[in-house]
Enzyme design. Structure first.
Site, PDB file in Angstrom:
ATOM      1  CE  LYS A   1      54.615  45.015  62.282  1.00  0.00           C
ATOM      2  NZ  LYS A   1      53.229  44.493  62.378  1.00  0.00           N
TER       3      LYS A   1
ATOM      4  CE1 TYR B   1      55.358  67.227  36.020  1.00  0.00           C
ATOM      5  CE2 TYR B   1      55.831  66.342  38.205  1.00  0.00           C
ATOM      6  CZ  TYR B   1      56.153  66.478  36.859  1.00  0.00           C
ATOM      7  OH  TYR B   1      57.270  65.859  36.362  1.00  0.00           O
TER       8      TYR B   1
END
Length: 368
Positions: A38, A264
């Site tokens: 998965k 940032y």
């Protein structure tokens, strides 16, 4: 291994084969091996990994959702595929693609029987999931009468297995809890098999269950993280080989002066004359912001380079002061020597999250 020229996730299929054989060596000859693929085979590539395992003659596959099973079928996977968390809207597709559902509550059981009947199925294989302590999905032990009544009243479906999920098989401080789960699961399986009047396969163990509780291997085991190189314990991590290497390159080097900020929100300020490297990988690629602010680090020329400032969407900046490097040099985020588990620990998370978070925009390449 080839040097990186861009951000790339390199998958070592020889390591996958090694892990499969190691885990299989822990089983009795008649115990089936289900490979959990998965989430893009834990962030790698589900089709390529499944093809390799099918070539190695794995018995079963498991995915979380129907669309993941469809991808495997479209890729040529012919082995049985268990869908662990199917949704009713996809039941018809599930049947069309010969996938096998986990039925985990009354609603799912009744709705799947209705769809299977409408699709003119006979003895369509299903797997009955019980909750024995994880408290996530599954029938309760008191539901065996209800289940058996509904299954015996239809010819459209047939239960072929009963299973549950261990909650803490890797935690040796929870041995008593795990042994109670094993005991309760055994009683449930006996009860349901008796009421249905036929034998059901039993499967309970995940990777840590395989390694720590051989008495609970039963008829099949379900291995996920172990196939990808992690055993959730130091003694087993040395026996397994991580299959994934995440690497990139230095795009640009900056020389900055004291008190200059980086990134940032000016989240990093230099302590002196420093050298930084910008690397083309960011939180859109799976390196979340929690690795910024010098918590996480990458490796350049074999030396640790801490991630400074905030992680950007497409880039990270690292401190390479004292590292002899240049633009275009290879950067290792994690590999067999500096593992995803170690990288994860710096941000208080686990290898599963790091591996499955690697974005699909990151190029996949394959060795062997």
């Amino acid at each position: 291994m080839p040097k990186a020229k861009e951000t790339v996730l390199e998958i070592d299929l020889k390591a996958l084969e090694h892990n499969y054989h190691f885990l299989k060596s822990k089983l009795k000859p008649n115990t089936k091996f289900l490979a959990v693929v998965k989430a893009f085979a834990y962030g790698s590539d589900s089709a390529t990994v499944a093809k390799k395992l099918q070539d190695l003659d794995v018995d079963y596959f498991a995915v979380a959702y129907v669309n993941e099973g469809v991808v495997l079928r479209d890729s040529g996977i012919t082995k049985p595929i268990l869908v662990l968390h199917p949704q009713p809207v996809n039941f018809k597709t599930l049947i069309e693609r010969c996938l096998e559902p986990s039925l985990y509550n009354a609603k799912i059981l009744k709705e799947f029987i209705a769809v299977a009947d409408a699709e003119n199925q006979t003895n369509y294989p299903v797997h009955i999931k019980f909750n024995t302590g994880l408290n996530r999905l599954g029938f309760w032990e008191s539901d065996t009468d209800y289940i058996s009544e509904h299954l015996k009243a239809t010819k459209a479906v047939k239960a072929i297995s009963v299973f549950s999920h261990l909650a803490a098989s890797e935690d040796l401080t929870e041995i008593d809890f795990t042994k109670t789960q094993i005991k309760n699961f055994t009683a449930i399986a006996d009860d349901l098999s008796s009421k249905l009047g036929h034998t059901l396969w039993r499967h309970l163990c995940n990777t840590s269950g395989v390694l720590n509780y051989p008495e609970a291997h039963f008829d099949m085991v379900r291995c996920g993280i172990g196939l990808y190189g992690f055993g959730n314990a130091p003694e087993y991590n040395t026996e397994l080989k991580p299959i994934a290497t995440l690497k990139s390159v230095i795009s640009q080097i900056h020389k900055i002066e004291p008190e200059e900020s980086v990134g940032y929100n000016r989240a990093y300020t230099s302590n002196g004359y420093e050298k930084t490297a910008t690397i083309p990988i960011g939180h859109a690629d799976g390196i979340s912001r929690q690795f910024g602010l010098e918590k996480g680090a990458v490796f350049i020329q074999g030396k640790s380079a801490p991630i400074i400032g905030n992680v950007c969407m497409d880039m990270i900046m690292v401190n390479v002061t004292g590292i002899d490097c240049t633009e275009g040099d290879e950067v290792i985020v994690f590999n067999a020597n500096h593992t995803a588990s170690e990288f994860a620990s710096t941000a208080n998370t686990i290898s599963y999250e790091i591996l499955t978070a690697i974005s699909q925009r990151v190029k996949r390449t394959f060795l062997h």
